[in-house]
Scaffold this motif. Structure first.
Motif, PDB file in Angstrom:
ATOM      1  N   ASN A 102       0.920  -1.387   0.066  1.00 30.10           N
ATOM      2  CA  ASN A 102      -0.020   0.013   0.034  1.00 30.10           C
ATOM      3  C   ASN A 102       0.849   1.233   0.103  1.00 30.10           C
ATOM      4  O   ASN A 102       0.398   2.314   0.305  1.00 30.10           O
ATOM      5  N   ALA A 103       2.418   1.194  -0.264  1.00 26.35           N
ATOM      6  CA  ALA A 103       2.966   2.375  -0.314  1.00 26.35           C
ATOM      7  C   ALA A 103       2.881   3.097  -1.374  1.00 26.35           C
ATOM      8  O   ALA A 103       2.445   2.739  -2.485  1.00 26.35           O
ATOM      9  N   ILE A 104       2.934   4.437  -0.993  1.00 28.00           N
ATOM     10  CA  ILE A 104       2.722   5.596  -2.083  1.00 28.00           C
ATOM     11  C   ILE A 104       4.274   5.607  -2.877  1.00 28.00           C
ATOM     12  O   ILE A 104       5.248   5.650  -2.291  1.00 28.00           O
TER      13      ILE A 104
ATOM     14  N   SER B 207       1.087   7.179  -9.558  1.00 23.87           N
ATOM     15  CA  SER B 207      -0.222   7.331  -8.597  1.00 23.87           C
ATOM     16  C   SER B 207      -0.980   6.351  -8.330  1.00 23.87           C
ATOM     17  O   SER B 207      -2.219   6.169  -8.095  1.00 23.87           O
ATOM     18  N   ALA B 208      -0.490   5.103  -8.476  1.00 22.74           N
ATOM     19  CA  ALA B 208      -1.176   3.536  -8.333  1.00 22.74           C
ATOM     20  C   ALA B 208      -1.644   3.646  -6.704  1.00 22.74           C
ATOM     21  O   ALA B 208      -0.835   4.077  -5.752  1.00 22.74           O
ATOM     22  N   VAL B 209      -2.830   3.282  -6.493  1.00 21.66           N
ATOM     23  CA  VAL B 209      -3.457   2.881  -5.017  1.00 21.66           C
ATOM     24  C   VAL B 209      -2.753   1.660  -4.453  1.00 21.66           C
ATOM     25  O   VAL B 209      -2.451   1.745  -3.257  1.00 21.66           O
ATOM     26  N   LEU B 210      -2.839   0.629  -5.110  1.00 22.33           N
ATOM     27  CA  LEU B 210      -2.420  -0.714  -4.725  1.00 22.33           C
ATOM     28  C   LEU B 210      -1.375  -1.277  -5.587  1.00 22.33           C
ATOM     29  O   LEU B 210      -1.880  -1.277  -6.900  1.00 22.33           O
ATOM     30  N   SER B 211      -0.002  -1.649  -5.285  1.00 17.86           N
ATOM     31  CA  SER B 211       0.815  -1.948  -6.156  1.00 17.86           C
ATOM     32  C   SER B 211       0.881  -3.592  -5.876  1.00 17.86           C
ATOM     33  O   SER B 211       1.067  -4.008  -5.012  1.00 17.86           O
ATOM     34  N   VAL B 212       0.649  -4.456  -7.026  1.00 18.04           N
ATOM     35  CA  VAL B 212       0.863  -5.979  -7.154  1.00 18.04           C
ATOM     36  C   VAL B 212       1.650  -6.293  -8.228  1.00 18.04           C
ATOM     37  O   VAL B 212       1.665  -5.689  -9.080  1.00 18.04           O
ATOM     38  N   SER B 213       2.757  -7.331  -7.827  1.00 19.78           N
ATOM     39  CA  SER B 213       3.408  -7.814  -8.842  1.00 19.78           C
ATOM     40  C   SER B 213       2.975  -9.279  -8.854  1.00 19.78           C
ATOM     41  O   SER B 213       2.942  -9.993  -7.650  1.00 19.78           O
TER      42      SER B 213
END
Length: 359
Positions: free
Chosen positions: A265-267, A272-278
């Motif tokens: 959940n890091a900015i 501008s992504a709200v949730l980053s998923v790899s």
């Protein structure tokens, strides 16, 4: 007669002086770029500087200077002069250019601290006809480099991680994998609703569930939380420790050859992504993307810890989960209980405040 010749020579020199001062850098095209974009702390990378003379006459003197702010540190190299001071430093070289000639020089730099850094434009100083004055112009695009966090390895962390991976490796033979379907059987009432095959149930007129097999390889979800009630210096210190822990965990998974996915959940700086998923993966490309993410991560949070855990609990994408968080805040609520249940007992929580005490 000699007076007129001398006067004429002075007038010609002054005209040439004025012309060269006004246009000496007009034919010069310049640019620069780092040879590598994602760096390790203190890793030396070269900044490639190119200059080209597009004009029809030689440029007898050019002085090129790259200025950097702390913690970017320039290093000396053949033909490169450097100077470092408390708040920054610079690298400098001189050259000249024939018509249509291009020169390339390399300015080595290193950066000691994690983060996103913008390399500013460089300055070119051009000389006049008489060699008495200089004027300058800036060249080059603004380039970004990202510095990843360092690893933070302690004997206790290695032991805790080893114990977690041992449980994941054993439990993969016990817990059924909903991906590898071998067939179908009658619903006993104990299976979760997601295991029901509605197509087979309609065909047979009774509830049928998928018959599954254990997975051949363990997989892990790495969840990074940056939401915290900490403030000021303590917040910065614990978040930096959290980023180092995340990098260390991913490094250990890479070395063990265990596939993993990553969510946070890091900015991010520059995003501008709200949730980053790899997605699940392994190898240099996958790991390199996570290192860049950790380098860009700021101290802000796009989602609360509760929301992050709720979203991750619904994904059900792995046989084990690792939560890395700056403090113990929010680790005993309903969202955490659902997250723990989704991990099927294979959960490792790394609290940066506790881990820091292991050092």
């Amino acid at each position: 007669m000699m007076i007129f010749i001398l006067l004429f020579t002075v007038i010609i020199a002054l005209v040439l002086q004025k012309v060269t001062m006004a246009r000496s850098l007009d034919p010069i095209i310049g640019d620069h770029s780092p040879e590598k974009r994602v760096l390790e702390p203190d890793e030396v990378v070269r900044i490639k500087v190119t200059l080209r003379n597009e004009g029809h006459r030689s440029v007898p003197f050019l002085r090129v200077r790259e200025d950097f702010e702390h913690p970017i540190k320039p290093h000396s190299a053949p033909g490169i002069t450097t100077y470092n001071y408390l708040k920054g430093g610079y690298g400098e070289f001189t050259t000249w250019l024939r018509p249509r000639q291009m020169v390339t020089r390399y300015v080595p730099i290193s950066i000691s601290e994690r983060g996103l850094y913008v390399l500013p434009q460089f300055t070119v100083h051009g000389g006049d006809f008489l060699g008495l004055q200089e004027h300058s112009r800036q060249y080059g695009r603004f380039n970004e480099v990202v510095v990843a966090p360092r690893e933070t390895m302690t004997p206790k962390l290695i032991d805790v991680f080893g114990g977690f991976m041992g449980e994941v490796s054993v439990n993969r033979f016990i817990m059924e994998d909903p991906v590898l379907t071998l067939g179908y059987r009658e619903y006993s009432g104990r299976e979760p609703m997601k295991m029901i095959s509605w197509t087979q149930s309609a065909k047979r007129g009774q509830l049928m569930v998928k018959k599954t097999d254990y997975t051949l390889q363990p997989t892990v979800s790495v969840v990074l939380n940056t939401a915290t009630a900490l403030t000021g210096k303590e917040k910065a210190e614990m978040l930096e420790e959290t980023f180092r822990l995340t990098r260390t965990v991913c490094s250990m998974l890479e070395r063990k050859g265990v596939k993993y996915n990553f969510v946070s959940n890091a900015i991010l700086a520059g995003s501008s992504a709200v949730l980053s998923v790899s997605d699940e993966g392994l190898g240099n490309r996958h790991f390199g993307g996570i290192l860049e993410y950790l380098g860009r991560a700021t101290y802000g949070s796009a989602l609360s810890l509760e929301t992050l855990l709720e979203k991750e609990a619904r994904r059900q994408t792995s046989t084990g989960k690792i939560l890395i968080t700056p403090d113990g805040e929010g680790l005993h609520g309903k969202a955490m209980a659902r997250f723990r249940e989704a991990a099927n007992g294979n959960l490792l929580v790394l609290n940066a405040q506790e881990v820091k005490a292991w050092s």
